[in-house]
Design an enzyme around this catalytic site. Structure first.
Site, PDB file in Angstrom:
ATOM      1  N   ASP A 116      44.349  49.669  43.379  1.00  0.00           N
ATOM      2  CA  ASP A 116      44.556  49.233  42.006  1.00  0.00           C
ATOM      3  C   ASP A 116      43.266  49.542  41.240  1.00  0.00           C
ATOM      4  O   ASP A 116      42.220  49.809  41.847  1.00  0.00           O
ATOM      5  CB  ASP A 116      44.853  47.727  42.008  1.00  0.00           C
ATOM      6  CG  ASP A 116      44.910  47.138  40.625  1.00  0.00           C
ATOM      7  OD1 ASP A 116      45.649  47.680  39.779  1.00  0.00           O
ATOM      8  OD2 ASP A 116      44.219  46.130  40.383  1.00  0.00           O
ATOM      9  N   ILE A 117      43.316  49.526  39.915  1.00  0.00           N
ATOM     10  CA  ILE A 117      42.133  49.889  39.126  1.00  0.00           C
ATOM     11  C   ILE A 117      41.533  48.672  38.426  1.00  0.00           C
ATOM     12  O   ILE A 117      40.437  48.234  38.751  1.00  0.00           O
ATOM     13  CB  ILE A 117      42.484  50.994  38.106  1.00  0.00           C
ATOM     14  CG1 ILE A 117      42.892  52.269  38.841  1.00  0.00           C
ATOM     15  CG2 ILE A 117      41.277  51.262  37.189  1.00  0.00           C
ATOM     16  CD1 ILE A 117      43.399  53.372  37.926  1.00  0.00           C
ATOM     17  N   ASP A 118      42.239  48.121  37.429  1.00  0.00           N
ATOM     18  CA  ASP A 118      41.693  47.046  36.608  1.00  0.00           C
ATOM     19  C   ASP A 118      41.606  45.745  37.399  1.00  0.00           C
ATOM     20  O   ASP A 118      42.591  45.276  37.960  1.00  0.00           O
ATOM     21  CB  ASP A 118      42.564  46.857  35.365  1.00  0.00           C
ATOM     22  CG  ASP A 118      42.551  48.089  34.476  1.00  0.00           C
ATOM     23  OD1 ASP A 118      41.581  48.254  33.721  1.00  0.00           O
ATOM     24  OD2 ASP A 118      43.505  48.884  34.560  1.00  0.00           O
ATOM     25  N   ASP A 161      44.377  43.007  42.678  1.00  0.00           N
ATOM     26  CA  ASP A 161      43.804  41.731  42.223  1.00  0.00           C
ATOM     27  C   ASP A 161      44.772  40.828  41.483  1.00  0.00           C
ATOM     28  O   ASP A 161      44.389  39.721  41.095  1.00  0.00           O
ATOM     29  CB  ASP A 161      42.617  42.013  41.298  1.00  0.00           C
ATOM     30  CG  ASP A 161      43.061  42.352  39.884  1.00  0.00           C
ATOM     31  OD1 ASP A 161      42.659  41.643  38.937  1.00  0.00           O
ATOM     32  OD2 ASP A 161      43.833  43.312  39.721  1.00  0.00           O
TER      33      ASP A 161
END
Length: 260
Positions: A36-38, A213
């Protein structure tokens, strides 16, 4: 490896000693990495466009991709084009919009889904009611309402989306996150995106690892767990299906650097 990597149990967080004593094999050649990124690689910002990627992070991802012979992919709610803009000139495999978009090879084209008229109308209505405090992100068939800049708007934003669900064609669901709410097609699921990658080279036959997250990552954790992989949630809440937790973005990047 940092002591912040912790085994998730029903009541407490405890260090997984076997993993911590031998961290390097975690991302050995037979592993595949999904990110995942953000909130995982980048700290959240009030507006999605307010984040930036450092050269250090690009170098880290490039090194991991090379180490894994290309078995690394972003699994994100952002569109693939937004990911490319953010990480340019680095271009990796990616599933965007929770798997509605896929780029299975770094140079592949991505088919972009248009925004349906009913979703566009709903976005207009919500934007008019919530005003400038919330950011309405239109992502084709995905509608995201970000309330990080105005947390008090989250309950109303969630209510508006849930009320609208009954008037939409079947096949949509509402996902509430840490600082916003999203309206997603049922087929938009990170677990399905991970499974699609795991069916093809260079991912097939490897043991998957997924770091995320937020609530929308839980489906991915479940898929990873079912496949016998390793699921890691950043800033884990009291309840999560992830097997392990990392305290924050800084700890995540440190853990990833330890795998090179």
């Amino acid at each position: 490896m940092s002591d912040t990597l912790q085994k998730m149990t029903g009541e407490t967080l405890q260090k997984p000693q076997a993993v911590m004593e031998k961290p390097q094999p975690v991302l050995a050649g037979e592993w595949a990495l999904f990110l995942d990124i953000d909130g995982t690689l980048l700290e959240h910002a009030e507006h999605p466009d307010a984040v930036s990627v450092s050269d250090e992070l690009r170098s880290l991802l490039q090194g991991l991709d090379r180490k894994l012979n290309g078995a690394l992919a972003f699994i994100t709610g952002r569109s693939v084009s937004a990911v490319d803009h953010l990480f340019q000139p680095l271009k990796l495999r990616a599933a965007g919009l929770y798997g509605l978009e896929h780029r299975l090879l770094p140079d592949d084209d991505v088919e972009i889904a248009d925004e349906p008229a009913d979703i566009a109308a709903l976005a207009d209505e919500i934007e008019a009611e919530l005003g400038r405090g919330a950011y309405i992100e239109r992502k084709g068939r995905v509608l995201a309402i970000h309330t990080r800049a105005a947390p008090h708007l989250l309950p109303r934003a969630t209510q508006l989306v849930e009320q609208a669900l009954a008037g939409l064609p079947k096949g949509y669901r509402v996902v509430a996150g840490n600082a916003g709410v999203e309206l997603l097609p049922l087929e938009a699921a990170k677990g399905a995106a991970i499974r699609r990658f795991m069916e093809i080279a260079p991912f097939a036959g490897r043991r998957p690892v997924f770091l995320g997250d937020d609530t929308s990552d839980e489906n991915g954790f479940e898929t990873i767990n079912d496949a016998g992989g390793i699921s890691i949630r950043v800033k884990p809440p009291a309840q999560t299906t992830a097997q392990y937790g990392l305290a924050g973005v800084a700890e995540t990047l440190a853990w990833l650097r330890g795998q090179l």
